[in-house]
Design a protein around this motif. Sequence first.
Motif, PDB file in Angstrom:
ATOM      1  N   PHE A 277       0.849  -1.189   0.000  1.00  0.00           N
ATOM      2  CA  PHE A 277       0.000   0.000   0.000  1.00  0.00           C
ATOM      3  C   PHE A 277       0.886   1.241   0.000  1.00  0.00           C
ATOM      4  O   PHE A 277       2.087   1.170   0.247  1.00  0.00           O
ATOM      5  CB  PHE A 277      -0.957   0.006   1.207  1.00  0.00           C
TER       6      PHE A 277
ATOM      7  N   THR B  68      -9.068   1.604  -1.600  1.00  0.00           N
ATOM      8  CA  THR B  68      -8.732   2.887  -0.989  1.00  0.00           C
ATOM      9  C   THR B  68      -9.484   3.072   0.317  1.00  0.00           C
ATOM     10  O   THR B  68     -10.697   2.895   0.376  1.00  0.00           O
ATOM     11  CB  THR B  68      -9.091   4.038  -1.956  1.00  0.00           C
TER      12      THR B  68
ATOM     13  N   VAL C  11      -3.862   3.526  -0.097  1.00  0.00           N
ATOM     14  CA  VAL C  11      -4.335   2.782  -1.264  1.00  0.00           C
ATOM     15  C   VAL C  11      -3.549   1.479  -1.365  1.00  0.00           C
ATOM     16  O   VAL C  11      -2.321   1.504  -1.426  1.00  0.00           O
ATOM     17  CB  VAL C  11      -4.171   3.607  -2.560  1.00  0.00           C
ATOM     18  N   SER C  12      -4.277   0.366  -1.361  1.00  0.00           N
ATOM     19  CA  SER C  12      -3.668  -0.958  -1.527  1.00  0.00           C
ATOM     20  C   SER C  12      -3.800  -1.387  -2.973  1.00  0.00           C
ATOM     21  O   SER C  12      -4.869  -1.251  -3.579  1.00  0.00           O
ATOM     22  CB  SER C  12      -4.362  -1.984  -0.634  1.00  0.00           C
ATOM     23  N   GLN C  13      -2.714  -1.901  -3.517  1.00  0.00           N
ATOM     24  CA  GLN C  13      -2.706  -2.375  -4.900  1.00  0.00           C
ATOM     25  C   GLN C  13      -3.034  -3.861  -4.917  1.00  0.00           C
ATOM     26  O   GLN C  13      -2.269  -4.675  -4.426  1.00  0.00           O
ATOM     27  CB  GLN C  13      -1.339  -2.130  -5.538  1.00  0.00           C
TER      28      GLN C  13
ATOM     29  N   LYS D   7      -7.638  -1.266  -7.131  1.00  0.00           N
ATOM     30  CA  LYS D   7      -7.056  -0.488  -6.039  1.00  0.00           C
ATOM     31  C   LYS D   7      -8.111  -0.338  -4.952  1.00  0.00           C
ATOM     32  O   LYS D   7      -9.246   0.063  -5.222  1.00  0.00           O
ATOM     33  CB  LYS D   7      -6.613   0.893  -6.519  1.00  0.00           C
TER      34      LYS D   7
END
Length: 144
Positions: free
Chosen positions: A62, A85, A76-78, A83
């Motif tokens: 993130f 958020t 924000v986590s990928q 994504k």
Amino acid sequence: MKTIATARITTDVPAQAFFERWADMATWPAWNTDTAWVRLDGPFRTGTTGVLKPKGGPATRFVIASLVPGREFTDVSQLIGAKLTFEHRVTDEPDGRITVAVRVTIAGPLAFLWNAVLGKGIAASLTGDLERLEAAARTAGVTA
């Protein structure tokens, strides 16, 4: 972009106490029941990256996408194809209290899939996590 969940509380706990708990990511598992551990790769500020390990899930990278101390921060986590958020906002109320609000959204071509996998769990735990965060912030000893 789809909103997965929102939660809000109004409290007399100072905003700084919430930001101190958010910044100390190693303590997140104490109030966030879905989190096994969190590691931040630098100081709590815009652009810093980290890794979060949800209970029962894979470690996820993130980034702190924005941070306005005492007001808001967004991480924000990928995920693969999406994504996730988390927006955290603190607002002053006329009575001297503050409102703390969290909104979780997901976007991307596989958002529908991740929403099916994660959405219900996030929605079910968000309010309780925010209430436990308030308790942790209250006991942190920060005063206005």
